[in-house]
Design a protein around this motif. Structure first.
Motif, short mmCIF file in Angstrom:
data_model
loop_
_atom_site.label_atom_id
_atom_site.label_comp_id
_atom_site.label_asym_id
_atom_site.label_seq_id
_atom_site.Cartn_x
_atom_site.Cartn_y
_atom_site.Cartn_z
N ARG A 5 -1.70 0.58 7.44
CA ARG A 5 -0.93 1.92 7.00
C ARG A 5 -2.76 2.62 6.23
O ARG A 5 -2.79 4.04 6.78
N LEU A 9 -3.94 5.82 8.05
CA LEU A 9 -4.60 6.98 7.40
C LEU A 9 -5.92 7.43 7.01
O LEU A 9 -6.62 8.71 7.88
N THR A 95 -6.72 19.71 1.48
CA THR A 95 -5.06 19.44 2.03
C THR A 95 -5.07 17.91 2.02
O THR A 95 -3.30 17.60 1.67
N ALA A 99 -2.19 16.85 -0.50
CA ALA A 99 -0.89 16.48 0.01
C ALA A 99 -1.00 14.59 -0.04
O ALA A 99 0.85 14.00 -0.43
N GLY A 100 -2.12 13.51 -0.67
CA GLY A 100 -1.85 12.14 -1.13
C GLY A 100 -0.91 12.17 -2.30
O GLY A 100 -0.12 11.27 -2.79
N LEU A 102 0.77 14.77 -3.24
CA LEU A 102 2.45 15.00 -4.00
C LEU A 102 2.95 13.93 -3.71
O LEU A 102 4.30 13.82 -3.46
N PHE A 103 2.83 13.43 -1.97
CA PHE A 103 3.10 12.00 -1.63
C PHE A 103 3.78 10.70 -2.89
O PHE A 103 4.81 10.38 -2.78
N ARG A 104 2.32 10.88 -3.69
CA ARG A 104 2.74 9.80 -4.57
C ARG A 104 3.71 10.29 -5.34
O ARG A 104 4.10 9.10 -5.70
N LEU A 106 6.08 12.22 -6.03
CA LEU A 106 6.98 11.92 -4.85
C LEU A 106 8.10 10.81 -4.57
O LEU A 106 9.04 10.20 -4.97
N SER A 107 7.14 10.27 -3.95
CA SER A 107 7.79 8.11 -4.04
C SER A 107 8.00 7.78 -5.07
O SER A 107 8.69 6.47 -4.66
N ARG A 108 6.71 7.77 -6.36
CA ARG A 108 7.26 7.58 -7.69
C ARG A 108 8.76 7.31 -8.22
O ARG A 108 9.41 6.95 -8.46
#
Length: 122
Positions: A5, A9, A95, A99-100, A102-104, A106-108
């Motif tokens: 992964r 990325l 960006t 995005a990174g 935000l994804f981190r 949301l995943s937490r």
């Protein structure tokens, strides 16, 4: 799986940087479809104060963007010509960073929610 992964990325980011930094110089300087439609019915003439629109068209009702003085306005760094690629690279990096993060976040948040639920609720 995590190494795969990460490589994906990193490759994706590298491709985006090459496209934004290199291929952006090949983009057309001519107006796009929206600009063409907005200028339909007008003629553009250069004056000492900039461009002047004569005739009747939608573009005569346009106002300046609030970001016109920002560092990356008009796809250039500081308004200087020839910095399109640098502005593209900055845009990709910002960006990717947003995005990174935000994804981190949301995943937490999702992991905490799943950890707090009982086995029957999953």
């Amino acid at each position: 799986m995590n190494a795969l992964r990460s490589r994906f990325l990193l490759g994706f980011l590298l491709a985006a940087l090459v496209i934004a930094g290199g291929l952006s110089y090949l983009a057309s300087p001519d107006p796009d479809g929206l600009d063409s439609v907005a200028l339909h019915g007008c003629t553009v003439s250069e004056t000492a104060g900039g461009e002047q629109l004569d005739g009747t068209c939608i573009a005569q009702n346009a106002i300046e963007s609030h970001t016109v003085g920002s560092p990356l306005a008009d796809y250039a760094v500081g308004g200087r010509e020839g910095t399109t690629g640098l502005a593209g690279i900055a845009g990709v990096l910002v960006t990717a960073l947003v995005a990174g993060l935000l994804f981190r976040l949301l995943s937490r948040s999702g992991r905490r929610r799943r950890a707090g639920s009982s086995p029957g609720e999953r």
